[in-house]
Design a protein around this motif. Structure first.
Motif, PDB file in Angstrom:
ATOM      1  N   ASP A 115      -6.621   0.359   5.232  1.00 38.99           N
ATOM      2  CA  ASP A 115      -6.587  -1.148   4.751  1.00 38.99           C
ATOM      3  C   ASP A 115      -7.651  -1.630   4.068  1.00 38.99           C
ATOM      4  OD1 ASP A 115      -6.286  -4.007   4.328  1.00 38.99           O
ATOM      5  OD2 ASP A 115      -5.187  -4.325   6.028  1.00 38.99           O
ATOM      6  N   VAL A 126     -10.582   0.924   0.924  1.00 35.92           N
ATOM      7  CA  VAL A 126      -9.886   1.747   2.238  1.00 35.92           C
ATOM      8  C   VAL A 126     -11.118   2.623   2.552  1.00 35.92           C
ATOM      9  CG1 VAL A 126      -8.351   3.630   2.569  1.00 35.92           C
ATOM     10  CG2 VAL A 126      -7.562   1.642   1.184  1.00 35.92           C
ATOM     11  N   ALA A 176      -1.072  -5.609   8.227  1.00 34.52           N
ATOM     12  CA  ALA A 176      -1.301  -4.627   7.075  1.00 34.52           C
ATOM     13  C   ALA A 176      -0.320  -3.519   6.856  1.00 34.52           C
ATOM     14  CB  ALA A 176      -2.735  -3.941   7.383  1.00 34.52           C
ATOM     15  N   ASP A 219       0.633  -1.367  -0.021  1.00 35.93           N
ATOM     16  CA  ASP A 219       0.085   0.230  -0.057  1.00 35.93           C
ATOM     17  C   ASP A 219       0.896   1.097   0.071  1.00 35.93           C
ATOM     18  OD1 ASP A 219      -0.871  -0.482   3.449  1.00 35.93           O
ATOM     19  OD2 ASP A 219       0.961  -0.366   2.329  1.00 35.93           O
ATOM     20  N   GLN A 234      -6.518  -7.347  11.166  1.00 31.30           N
ATOM     21  CA  GLN A 234      -5.864  -6.416  11.565  1.00 31.30           C
ATOM     22  C   GLN A 234      -5.577  -6.243  13.057  1.00 31.30           C
ATOM     23  OE1 GLN A 234      -7.721  -3.275   9.017  1.00 31.30           O
ATOM     24  NE2 GLN A 234      -6.096  -1.957   9.320  1.00 31.30           N
ATOM     25  N   HIS A 294      -8.348  -4.543   2.468  1.00 29.23           N
ATOM     26  CA  HIS A 294      -8.507  -5.863   2.690  1.00 29.23           C
ATOM     27  C   HIS A 294      -8.942  -6.617   1.435  1.00 29.23           C
ATOM     28  CE1 HIS A 294      -9.637  -4.063   6.516  1.00 29.23           C
ATOM     29  NE2 HIS A 294      -9.145  -5.034   7.034  1.00 29.23           N
ATOM     30  N   ALA A 323      -0.100   3.187   7.259  1.00 31.84           N
ATOM     31  CA  ALA A 323       0.099   2.547   5.787  1.00 31.84           C
ATOM     32  C   ALA A 323       0.884   3.521   5.085  1.00 31.84           C
ATOM     33  CB  ALA A 323      -1.269   2.361   5.313  1.00 31.84           C
ATOM     34  N   SER A 369       4.190  -3.995   4.220  1.00 32.50           N
ATOM     35  CA  SER A 369       2.642  -3.998   4.496  1.00 32.50           C
ATOM     36  C   SER A 369       2.129  -5.254   3.684  1.00 32.50           C
ATOM     37  CB  SER A 369       2.076  -2.707   3.579  1.00 32.50           C
ATOM     38  OG  SER A 369       2.434  -2.830   2.362  1.00 32.50           O
ATOM     39  N   GLY A 370       0.901  -5.831   4.077  1.00 29.08           N
ATOM     40  CA  GLY A 370       0.580  -6.873   3.455  1.00 29.08           C
ATOM     41  C   GLY A 370       1.485  -8.240   3.726  1.00 29.08           C
ATOM     42  N   ASP A 425      -7.044   0.286  -4.527  1.00 30.22           N
ATOM     43  CA  ASP A 425      -7.077   1.213  -3.533  1.00 30.22           C
ATOM     44  C   ASP A 425      -6.961   2.737  -3.874  1.00 30.22           C
ATOM     45  OD1 ASP A 425      -6.824  -0.662  -1.669  1.00 30.22           O
ATOM     46  OD2 ASP A 425      -4.827  -0.519  -1.165  1.00 30.22           O
TER      47      ASP A 425
END
Length: 457
Positions: A73, A87, A403, A41, A308, A75, A182, A384-385, A117
């Motif tokens: 996030d 988001v 996340a 992200d 999360q 998802h 993020a 992230s992720g 996103d």
């Protein structure tokens, strides 16, 4: 410092490498990285900047809405309980049509708005812009976040005025404290909110004689669910308390349970930031939260998302445990794991909440009147992720995904599959206590290949 693509045995701190790579205009994660399996992200910061500029929405407002909804996030496009996506939780249900509105305003297809996103943020900015136009926001008022209060309230599509205030007050609290998540940062900003028509709306939780009488738990706020979403009375004795995670925000969940079309409810909802408790169904009545097992259970929803851990605050744990202890003591329910269960542990259900990030050991200590210290953490992750797996192998199943930077407790470490990512190669894996799984040491923010002070598994 050597090339960021070289294999390093003794490494400089990973965060420094990430910043250096970013300064060169390169991706912090090479295309051949074995982890993370989900998209980075890293592009959220420019996405918010560009969307805010294009639609003349204050960036703090846009980020505040996103953080209140999802902690930034998306998802991977999975829907929330109220069928919100991404988001910004663009929604598609009987009262909230922000997804279709965003598609019409931007010309982007729903599939892209759901899963991408950048598009999701752009779509939300377009919707907020349209609502601001309808509210007559022009000129200097457009630049003042405080003037956007009624616009944000409308974006929430809450079931009633008090719930809209609950949602919007949270967004403006976030604007006031600032955001750092993020890869997105907003500085704390003191904003005087122009409540407009909402100045005449009593905040949710304003107590009256009837609301005080309605609650079973003295610390709760009474805000009744729609009578279409639960059954009056019981057909069985109450023996079990069920722990849920909302897969959505606190205000959004409350609003959803008040929507007659939802056909779902829980007795209580607990807020992440401070542990505030709202009761929506009386304990004598049957909430609809675990299908066939509803008649003998009490359901407690916790704000957040299963994948999360940042939502599961100590304030939430302690508040929820006090609620559970009160219910159990009043109703003679043993305070053990045979009578206090997760949604995923109930028969005839297909849900995964509260998931591997819920700290059952800590929670049960609190429920039983102990005063344990909050969980201790010895490392922080980066990236992230990042996937946490059931074994130190890339072929092992994914238990959860982190996340963004997360405080973790590494119990031990073990050699497993070799992983290459972010300019590093390493075959050491950390076993994470609270996530109950393994992640490559590459994503632990420590310069050493093998973590110091951590025993072998």
């Amino acid at each position: 410092m050597g090339s960021v693509n070289s294999t390093l045995t003794t490494r400089v701190p990973k965060l420094a490498v990430v910043l250096a790579v970013a300064a060169l205009g390169l991706s912090a994660l090479p295309s051949n990285a074995a982890e993370p399996a989900q998209p980075s992200d890293a592009g959220l910061a420019p996405a918010f900047q560009d969307a805010a500029a294009k639609y003349d929405v204050p960036r703090e407002v846009l980020v505040g809405v996103g953080f209140a909804e999802t902690h930034l996030d998306g998802h991977n496009g999975a829907p929330s309980q109220a069928n919100g996506y991404g988001v910004m939780q663009l929604a598609s249900n009987n009262v909230n049509k922000t997804m279709s509105e965003a598609s019409k305003l931007t010309g982007l297809p729903v599939a892209k708005l759901s899963k991408d996103d950048r598009s999701n943020i752009l779509g939300a900015a377009a919707v907020l812009d349209a609502y601001a136009d309808q509210a007559g926001l022009t000129g200097a008022a457009r630049k003042d976040p405080g003037k956007w209060y009624s616009v944000v309230a409308k974006y929430s599509h809450s079931a009633d005025g008090p719930t809209a205030r609950l949602y919007t007050d949270e967004v403006f609290r976030i604007i006031g404290t600032g955001v750092q998540a993020a890869g997105v940062t907003t500085a704390p900003r003191a904003v005087k909110a122009d409540l407009g028509a909402y100045a005449k709306v009593a905040p949710l939780g304003t107590r009256s004689a009837s609301s005080v009488q309605a609650v079973d738990y003295p610390g709760a706020i009474w805000n009744a669910a729609s009578t279409s979403n639960y059954r009056a009375g019981r057909t069985a004795a109450i023996t079990t308390i069920v722990i849920h995670v909302t897969q959505g925000s606190y205000a959004g969940t409350i609003s959803w349970f008040k929507d007659p079309a939802a056909q779902v409810s829980a007795h209580y909802v607990v807020r992440s930031s401070d542990g505030q408790v709202t009761q929506m169904v009386a304990e004598k009545d049957t909430a609809w939260h675990v299908r066939t097992e509803n008649p003998y259970t009490i359901g407690i929803e916790h704000e957040g998302y299963v994948d999360q851990p940042s939502w599961f605050t100590d304030a939430m744990y302690r508040s929820s445990a006090a609620l559970t202890r009160n219910i159990a003591d009043r109703r003679g329910i043993p305070k053990d794991r045979a009578h206090l269960k997760g949604h995923s542990e109930m028969p005839n259900n297909d849900h995964t909440d509260p998931g591997p990030n819920w700290n059952w050991d800590y929670y049960m200590q609190l429920v039983n009147g102990g005063s344990p210290n909050p969980p201790q953490y010895n490392f922080t992750t980066w990236g992230s992720g990042v996937n946490v797996r059931s074994a130190p192998k890339l072929s092992a199943s994914v238990v959860t995904s982190l996340a963004g930077p997360t405080q973790v407790y590494v119990e031990c470490q073990v050699q497993g599959d070799t992983v290459t990512a972010g300019g590093y190669t390493n075959n050491w894996w950390a076993k994470l206590r609270d996530q109950n799984g393994y992640m490559t040491n590459i994503y632990i923010d420590d310069p050493n290949t093998k973590l110091p002070g951590v025993p072998d598994c």
